[in-house]
Structures are given as structure tokens and as C-alpha cells.
Design a protein around this motif. Structure first.
Motif, PDB file in Angstrom:
ATOM      1  N   MET A  72       0.849  -1.188   0.000  1.00 58.30           N
ATOM      2  CA  MET A  72       0.000   0.000   0.000  1.00 58.30           C
ATOM      3  C   MET A  72       0.888   1.242   0.000  1.00 58.30           C
ATOM      4  O   MET A  72       1.881   1.311   0.716  1.00 58.30           O
ATOM      5  CB  MET A  72      -0.881  -0.024   1.243  1.00 58.30           C
ATOM      6  N   ASP A  73       0.542   2.206  -0.808  1.00 58.49           N
ATOM      7  CA  ASP A  73       1.331   3.418  -0.922  1.00 58.49           C
ATOM      8  C   ASP A  73       0.779   4.460   0.043  1.00 58.49           C
ATOM      9  O   ASP A  73      -0.386   4.830  -0.052  1.00 58.49           O
ATOM     10  CB  ASP A  73       1.211   3.930  -2.361  1.00 58.49           C
ATOM     11  N   HIS A  74       1.600   4.895   1.009  1.00 63.31           N
ATOM     12  CA  HIS A  74       1.095   5.815   2.023  1.00 63.31           C
ATOM     13  C   HIS A  74       1.346   7.232   1.583  1.00 63.31           C
ATOM     14  O   HIS A  74       2.465   7.697   1.524  1.00 63.31           O
ATOM     15  CB  HIS A  74       1.738   5.516   3.366  1.00 63.31           C
ATOM     16  N   ARG A  75       0.263   7.927   1.232  1.00 62.96           N
ATOM     17  CA  ARG A  75       0.353   9.264   0.693  1.00 62.96           C
ATOM     18  C   ARG A  75      -0.609  10.179   1.398  1.00 62.96           C
ATOM     19  O   ARG A  75      -1.624   9.767   1.927  1.00 62.96           O
ATOM     20  CB  ARG A  75       0.008   9.269  -0.808  1.00 62.96           C
TER      21      ARG A  75
ATOM     22  N   GLU B  87      15.973  22.148   7.906  1.00 63.82           N
ATOM     23  CA  GLU B  87      16.050  22.282   6.449  1.00 63.82           C
ATOM     24  C   GLU B  87      15.609  21.054   5.656  1.00 63.82           C
ATOM     25  O   GLU B  87      15.494  21.130   4.439  1.00 63.82           O
ATOM     26  CB  GLU B  87      17.489  22.661   6.048  1.00 63.82           C
ATOM     27  N   LEU B  88      15.366  19.922   6.314  1.00 62.90           N
ATOM     28  CA  LEU B  88      15.020  18.715   5.546  1.00 62.90           C
ATOM     29  C   LEU B  88      13.576  18.701   5.078  1.00 62.90           C
ATOM     30  O   LEU B  88      13.153  17.775   4.387  1.00 62.90           O
ATOM     31  CB  LEU B  88      15.316  17.452   6.355  1.00 62.90           C
ATOM     32  N   GLY B  89      12.821  19.688   5.484  1.00 62.41           N
ATOM     33  CA  GLY B  89      11.436  19.746   5.035  1.00 62.41           C
ATOM     34  C   GLY B  89      10.561  18.818   5.838  1.00 62.41           C
ATOM     35  O   GLY B  89      10.921  18.349   6.918  1.00 62.41           O
ATOM     36  N   GLU B  90       9.399  18.539   5.282  1.00 57.92           N
ATOM     37  CA  GLU B  90       8.383  17.782   6.004  1.00 57.92           C
ATOM     38  C   GLU B  90       8.752  16.308   6.055  1.00 57.92           C
ATOM     39  O   GLU B  90       8.711  15.603   5.045  1.00 57.92           O
ATOM     40  CB  GLU B  90       7.028  17.957   5.313  1.00 57.92           C
ATOM     41  N   LEU B  91       9.167  15.833   7.215  1.00 58.36           N
ATOM     42  CA  LEU B  91       9.416  14.408   7.427  1.00 58.36           C
ATOM     43  C   LEU B  91       8.354  13.865   8.361  1.00 58.36           C
ATOM     44  O   LEU B  91       7.816  14.595   9.200  1.00 58.36           O
ATOM     45  CB  LEU B  91      10.791  14.187   8.067  1.00 58.36           C
ATOM     46  N   CYS B  92       8.080  12.573   8.219  1.00 60.53           N
ATOM     47  CA  CYS B  92       7.115  11.923   9.113  1.00 60.53           C
ATOM     48  C   CYS B  92       7.787  10.888  10.004  1.00 60.53           C
ATOM     49  O   CYS B  92       7.117  10.196  10.782  1.00 60.53           O
ATOM     50  CB  CYS B  92       5.992  11.285   8.307  1.00 60.53           C
ATOM     51  N   GLY B  93       9.109  10.743   9.887  1.00 59.25           N
ATOM     52  CA  GLY B  93       9.846   9.815  10.724  1.00 59.25           C
ATOM     53  C   GLY B  93      11.310   9.834  10.344  1.00 59.25           C
ATOM     54  O   GLY B  93      11.708  10.480   9.359  1.00 59.25           O
TER      55      GLY B  93
ATOM     56  N   PHE C 177       1.501  10.418  12.252  1.00 49.46           N
ATOM     57  CA  PHE C 177       2.162  11.724  12.195  1.00 49.46           C
ATOM     58  C   PHE C 177       1.831  12.410  10.868  1.00 49.46           C
ATOM     59  O   PHE C 177       1.502  13.588  10.823  1.00 49.46           O
ATOM     60  CB  PHE C 177       3.676  11.549  12.337  1.00 49.46           C
ATOM     61  N   GLY C 178       1.893  11.618   9.779  1.00 48.89           N
ATOM     62  CA  GLY C 178       1.576  12.184   8.467  1.00 48.89           C
ATOM     63  C   GLY C 178       0.133  12.622   8.363  1.00 48.89           C
ATOM     64  O   GLY C 178      -0.164  13.642   7.737  1.00 48.89           O
TER      65      GLY C 178
END
Ligand code: SF4
Length: 179
Positions: free
Chosen positions: A1-4, A97-103, A170-171
Motif C-alpha cells: 500500500m502506498d502511504h500518501r 532544512e530537511l522539510g516535512e518528514l514523518c519519521g 504523524f503524516g
């Protein structure tokens, strides 16, 4: 499953050597098939802090020394090397600076990337084995809510699923426009 979120894949930061990048001090990698497989579902963002602070490959190895709550990162044999401040600054900067991370998946036992398994060589002799690498320390201090795990923990299917659940949750707290 693609988590988007909408059409955007959730992004997970990863210690670069775990994805097969030959960035370790001796020019090798530490490819971890379990971690690499996360790319089927997530966008993986590789980061090598030791390369990021300008140490090349090959480079003299470093280790943590001193107070386990505030260790220094110094050369194992080249004693005039001290990259403590550089790793802490790079960790704080990466968090911004890494932008939006969820983990983030960190390489265990590393003086830069370990979360709770890095050896710290004590001043009086002996080794404390539950230390935190300095990049991970600064990064996690700046983003305390971000789900994190060490790669070795993800070999346990239960812990892996729990981590991924936290990543998805988190996402899901972010709107498509923010992601
Ligand atoms: S453990 Fe961290 S600092 Fe060491 S090679 Fe891997 S990514 Fe780079």
C-alpha cells in the motif's frame, strides 16, 4: 500500500549508509534490506551527517567520550579531531532544512546516528553502551515529536509495524498542502 497524503508520499529520513551509500569512514555501506524496502511505500531521504560536516571518505573514525549525557565526538586514534560542535550544529540545521518528514530511521551504535545504543568511552575507563550519537541528539531535540527508530529495531516485525503506524499517524496530522 502506498502511504500518501493526497498525491504526496510520506517522507522518512534515513541514515544514508543504510540505503547502500558508501559513506562510512572506511568507504563501505551498511545496507539494511528491511530499511531499504520501506522505499516501496515511502519517500526515503538519505542523510549522512559525517559527510554533511565535510568529512570525506575514507576518514579517521570517531567515537564518543566523556559524560554520557553530554559526550564529545573525537578521533579514535587522531586525538586532535573533535567534531562535537559540527555534528550538533548539522543536526539542528538538518531538522530545520530537511522539510516535512514523518519519521527518521537512524543507524544504531554510530557516534553520529545512534539513538540509544552508541558506546560512550568514560573518562575513568569503561564503556557506557546506551549513548546517543550527536547528530541524532540535536535532530531529535529540535523535532521531539517525530517518530524515530534505530534500524536494528525494525528487524522485529512488531516494532516495525508500530513505528510505521506512528509515521502514518504523524503524516495524517498534516494537511496535503503542508506535506
Ligand atoms: S552511521 Fe550516520 S554518520 Fe555513519 S556513515 Fe551512516 S549515515 Fe554516515
Amino acid at each position: 500500500m502506498d502511504h500518501r497524503i493526497g498525491k504526496i508520499r510520506l517522507r522518512i529520513g534515513v541514515s544514508a549508509c543504510l540505503l547502500g551509500e558508501a559513506v562510512r569512514y572506511d568507504g563501505t555501506d551498511k545496507r539494511d534490506a528491511t530499511v531499504a524496502a520501506l522505499a516501496r511505500e515511502f519517500e526515503l531521504v538519505p542523510v549522512c551527517p559525517e559527510m554533511g560536516i565535510g568529512l570525506g571518505v575514507p576518514r579517521p573514525p570517531i567515537q564518543l567520550e566523556g559524560d554520557p549525557t553530554a559526550p564529545r565526538a573525537v578521533g579514535v586514534s587522531l586525538r586532535d579531531i573533535d567534531v562535537t560542535d559540527a555534528l550538533l550544529e548539522f543536526g539542528a540545521r538538518s531538522a530545520r532544512e530537511l522539510g516535512e518528514l514523518c519519521g527518521f530511521v537512524f543507524k544504531g551504535r554510530s557516534p553520529s546516528c545512534g539513538v540509544n545504543s552508541t558506546p560512550v568511552h568514560l573518562a575513568g575507563g569503561g564503556v557506557h553502551r546506551g549513548g546517543r550519537g550527536l547528530f541524532a541528539h540535536a535532530f531529535m531535540a529540535a523535532r521531539p515529536d517525530l517518530p524515530v527508530e534505530e534500524n536494528d529495531s525494525l528487524a522485529d516485525p512488531q516494532r516495525r509495524e508500530e513505528f510505521l503506524r506512528r509515521v502514518r499517524r504523524f503524516g495524517n496530522t498534516r494537511s496535503p498542502d503542508e506535506a
